[in-house]
Design a protein around this motif. Structure first.
Motif, PDB file in Angstrom:
ATOM      1  N   LEU A   1      76.979  21.476  35.039  1.00  0.00           N
ATOM      2  CA  LEU A   1      77.166  21.833  36.450  1.00  0.00           C
ATOM      3  C   LEU A   1      78.395  21.124  36.999  1.00  0.00           C
ATOM      4  N   SER A   2      79.244  21.877  37.675  1.00  0.00           N
ATOM      5  CA  SER A   2      80.381  21.269  38.371  1.00  0.00           C
ATOM      6  C   SER A   2      80.387  21.734  39.812  1.00  0.00           C
ATOM      7  N   VAL A   3      80.235  20.795  40.703  1.00  0.00           N
ATOM      8  CA  VAL A   3      80.306  21.090  42.131  1.00  0.00           C
ATOM      9  C   VAL A   3      81.657  20.572  42.604  1.00  0.00           C
ATOM     10  N   ASP A   4      82.412  21.437  43.251  1.00  0.00           N
ATOM     11  CA  ASP A   4      83.773  21.064  43.599  1.00  0.00           C
ATOM     12  C   ASP A   4      84.057  21.341  45.078  1.00  0.00           C
ATOM     13  N   HIS A   5      84.370  20.290  45.819  1.00  0.00           N
ATOM     14  CA  HIS A   5      84.735  20.414  47.244  1.00  0.00           C
ATOM     15  C   HIS A   5      83.753  21.269  48.026  1.00  0.00           C
ATOM     16  N   LEU A   6      82.485  21.043  47.800  1.00  0.00           N
ATOM     17  CA  LEU A   6      81.450  21.826  48.484  1.00  0.00           C
ATOM     18  C   LEU A   6      81.305  21.407  49.946  1.00  0.00           C
ATOM     19  N   LYS A   7      81.312  22.417  50.816  1.00  0.00           N
ATOM     20  CA  LYS A   7      81.074  22.160  52.248  1.00  0.00           C
ATOM     21  C   LYS A   7      80.019  23.129  52.755  1.00  0.00           C
ATOM     22  N   THR A   8      78.957  22.586  53.303  1.00  0.00           N
ATOM     23  CA  THR A   8      77.930  23.431  53.913  1.00  0.00           C
ATOM     24  C   THR A   8      77.704  22.956  55.338  1.00  0.00           C
ATOM     25  N   TYR A   9      78.002  23.833  56.276  1.00  0.00           N
ATOM     26  CA  TYR A   9      77.901  23.481  57.701  1.00  0.00           C
ATOM     27  C   TYR A   9      76.802  24.307  58.365  1.00  0.00           C
TER      28      TYR A   9
ATOM     29  N   ALA B   1      76.937  21.030  62.474  1.00  0.00           N
ATOM     30  CA  ALA B   1      76.423  19.946  61.644  1.00  0.00           C
ATOM     31  C   ALA B   1      77.074  20.034  60.265  1.00  0.00           C
ATOM     32  N   LYS B   2      77.865  19.009  59.934  1.00  0.00           N
ATOM     33  CA  LYS B   2      78.551  19.003  58.639  1.00  0.00           C
ATOM     34  C   LYS B   2      77.634  18.343  57.609  1.00  0.00           C
ATOM     35  N   ALA B   3      76.596  19.082  57.219  1.00  0.00           N
ATOM     36  CA  ALA B   3      75.534  18.530  56.371  1.00  0.00           C
ATOM     37  C   ALA B   3      76.073  18.099  55.011  1.00  0.00           C
ATOM     38  N   VAL B   4      76.927  18.939  54.433  1.00  0.00           N
ATOM     39  CA  VAL B   4      77.599  18.592  53.179  1.00  0.00           C
ATOM     40  C   VAL B   4      79.086  18.796  53.432  1.00  0.00           C
ATOM     41  N   ASP B   5      79.856  17.743  53.257  1.00  0.00           N
ATOM     42  CA  ASP B   5      81.237  17.797  53.724  1.00  0.00           C
ATOM     43  C   ASP B   5      82.215  17.329  52.646  1.00  0.00           C
TER      44      ASP B   5
ATOM     45  N   SER C   1      79.995  16.275  38.779  1.00  0.00           N
ATOM     46  CA  SER C   1      79.628  17.054  37.599  1.00  0.00           C
ATOM     47  C   SER C   1      78.393  16.458  36.951  1.00  0.00           C
ATOM     48  N   VAL C   2      77.654  17.323  36.281  1.00  0.00           N
ATOM     49  CA  VAL C   2      76.512  16.891  35.483  1.00  0.00           C
ATOM     50  C   VAL C   2      76.767  17.349  34.048  1.00  0.00           C
TER      51      VAL C   2
ATOM     52  N   ARG D   1      75.828  27.684  56.457  1.00  0.00           N
ATOM     53  CA  ARG D   1      76.724  28.519  55.665  1.00  0.00           C
ATOM     54  C   ARG D   1      77.541  27.620  54.729  1.00  0.00           C
ATOM     55  N   ILE D   2      77.688  28.065  53.479  1.00  0.00           N
ATOM     56  CA  ILE D   2      78.593  27.372  52.564  1.00  0.00           C
ATOM     57  C   ILE D   2      79.985  27.850  52.930  1.00  0.00           C
ATOM     58  N   ILE D   3      80.810  26.942  53.452  1.00  0.00           N
ATOM     59  CA  ILE D   3      82.106  27.411  53.956  1.00  0.00           C
ATOM     60  C   ILE D   3      83.241  27.155  52.973  1.00  0.00           C
ATOM     61  N   ASP D   4      82.996  26.324  51.960  1.00  0.00           N
ATOM     62  CA  ASP D   4      84.094  26.058  51.024  1.00  0.00           C
ATOM     63  C   ASP D   4      83.526  25.472  49.732  1.00  0.00           C
ATOM     64  N   GLY D   5      84.298  25.585  48.696  1.00  0.00           N
ATOM     65  CA  GLY D   5      83.943  24.926  47.444  1.00  0.00           C
ATOM     66  C   GLY D   5      83.530  25.888  46.352  1.00  0.00           C
ATOM     67  N   THR D   6      83.301  25.310  45.169  1.00  0.00           N
ATOM     68  CA  THR D   6      82.830  26.099  44.034  1.00  0.00           C
ATOM     69  C   THR D   6      81.654  25.381  43.385  1.00  0.00           C
ATOM     70  N   VAL D   7      80.773  26.181  42.793  1.00  0.00           N
ATOM     71  CA  VAL D   7      79.648  25.641  42.044  1.00  0.00           C
ATOM     72  C   VAL D   7      79.622  26.355  40.704  1.00  0.00           C
TER      73      VAL D   7
END
Ligand code: ADP
Ligand code: MG
Length: 330
Positions: free
Chosen positions: A7-15, A24-28, A33-34, A66-72
């Motif tokens: 798993l690779s989480v990259d620049h994930l943003k969930t507002y 609310a910038k819950a994930v910013d 990586s795992v 909403r996931i506003i940015d990043g890749t999973v």
């Protein structure tokens, strides 16, 4: 050299767009990586963004979020681009999930057997009899006694620990490559907690899965995780191997979490706690998000949010104290 991550989480943003003026910038901007076979922990107090990170990976974010940015990336597959139907297949098939409260994940009106068998048959071409046999084997694998009888019981007839074992059985029934466990033992008695965590560790090994273990408890991290990300205010504030993080703790927040653990340091007989509370995700302080609680706060901490920097090999810290080689230069 390290293998390809599972798993690779990259620049994930969930507002969460609560209203026109409140976001609310819950994930910013979370990146991690795992790797295969690894247990990676996401640790932090309640409200730091751990669950929203997990739910974002699983694509289970609802409005106003909403996931506003990043890749999973799950191996080579970009999950954020999948259609809902494809994502449903990934959940359960390639990623197994275990949550804090098994009662909410289990359906109270169906027997344990119904639910495991349904899950098995969703992903494997087996007839009912074969699937039932496999379900009983799975229940035995996760340490449920009298599996032939328990399979026909309802969730409420089981103890919390047994229900969590059932959830683990369901999660591994399709042999996922990644298991995400969000506070899997928080609702359980202390004596049962270790049994469930040991079981998850066994299953991870037996099924050669990777484990993303979400917890607020650094004690759990120290026992079970290979690698750890400390989260605060929707961001990773410290990241390293568990050994390095515990031996060479850098971030004042991580130090605070460690001091609030019982028995980790025999010289400290009093429980330390971090003063204050996690700021709400729609109202972070200007500058460093931990600045309002940090015992070492400096002027510049109130002006700018430090970057996550690699201060030693594979040890990342988001703190001005460690920017230029230590406090003396701050
Ligand atoms: P943790 O799992 O670390 O306790 P969460 O990931 O559940 O924290 O939540 C992080 C923050 O995101 C919360 O403190 C809250 O501010 C915000 N948040 C979560 N869910 C919602 C929602 N449905 N609406 C608005 N804000 C939310
Ligand atoms: Mg949570």
């Amino acid at each position: 050299m390290k293998k390809q991550p599972v798993l690779s989480v990259d620049h994930l943003k969930t507002y969460f767009y609560i209203d026109e003026s409140k976001v609310a910038k819950a994930v910013d901007d979370v990146t991690f990586s795992v790797y295969p076979g690894e247990t990676v922990a996401l640790v932090g107090e309640s409200g730091s963004g751990k669950s929203i990170t997990a739910l974002s990976i699983m694509q289970l974010i609802n409005k106003p979020g909403r996931i506003i940015d990043g890749t999973v990336l799950l191996k080579d597959k970009e999950l954020l681009h999948l259609k809902p139907k494809q994502m449903t297949k990934v959940r359960g098939n390639e990623i197994g999930m275990i949550f804090q409260e098994p009662m909410t994940a289990l359906n109270p009106v169906f027997t344990i057997g119904n639910q495991i068998i349904e899950m098995i048959r969703k992903h494997k071409k087996l007839d009912k009899k074969q699937a039932r046999k496999q379900a009983i084997e799975l229940l035995m694998t996760v340490g449920i006694p009298r599996a032939e009888e328990i399979i026909d019981e309802y969730p409420h007839q089981l103890s919390g620990g047994m229900r969590q074992r059932v959830m683990i059985a369901i999660a591994i029934s399709c042999e996922p490559i990644l298991l995400i466990a969000d506070e899997p033992t928080t609702a359980l008695d202390v004596t049962i907690q270790a049994q469930i965590l040991d079981l998850m560790a066994d299953m991870r090994e037996q099924y050669q899965m990777s484990l993303l273990l979400i917890t607020h408890d650094l004690g759990v991290v120290s026992e079970y995780a290979d690698h750890v990300m400390v989260m605060y205010g929707g961001q990773i504030v410290e990241e390293a191997s568990t050994k390095e993080l515990l031996k060479n703790t850098k971030h004042p927040y991580t130090q605070g979490l460690l001091q609030s653990l019982p028995n980790i340091n025999k010289d400290v007989d009093r429980l330390g706690t971090i003063k204050g509370i996690v700021p709400p995700a729609f109202d972070f302080p200007k500058g460093c998000r931990f600045s309002t609680r940090c015992p070492f706060v400096m002027d510049k901490c109130k002006q700018a949010n430090p970057e996550l920097k690699e201060i030693e090999s594979e040890h990342f810290v988001r703190c001005f104290l460690h920017e230029d080689g230590g406090p003396s230069n701050g």
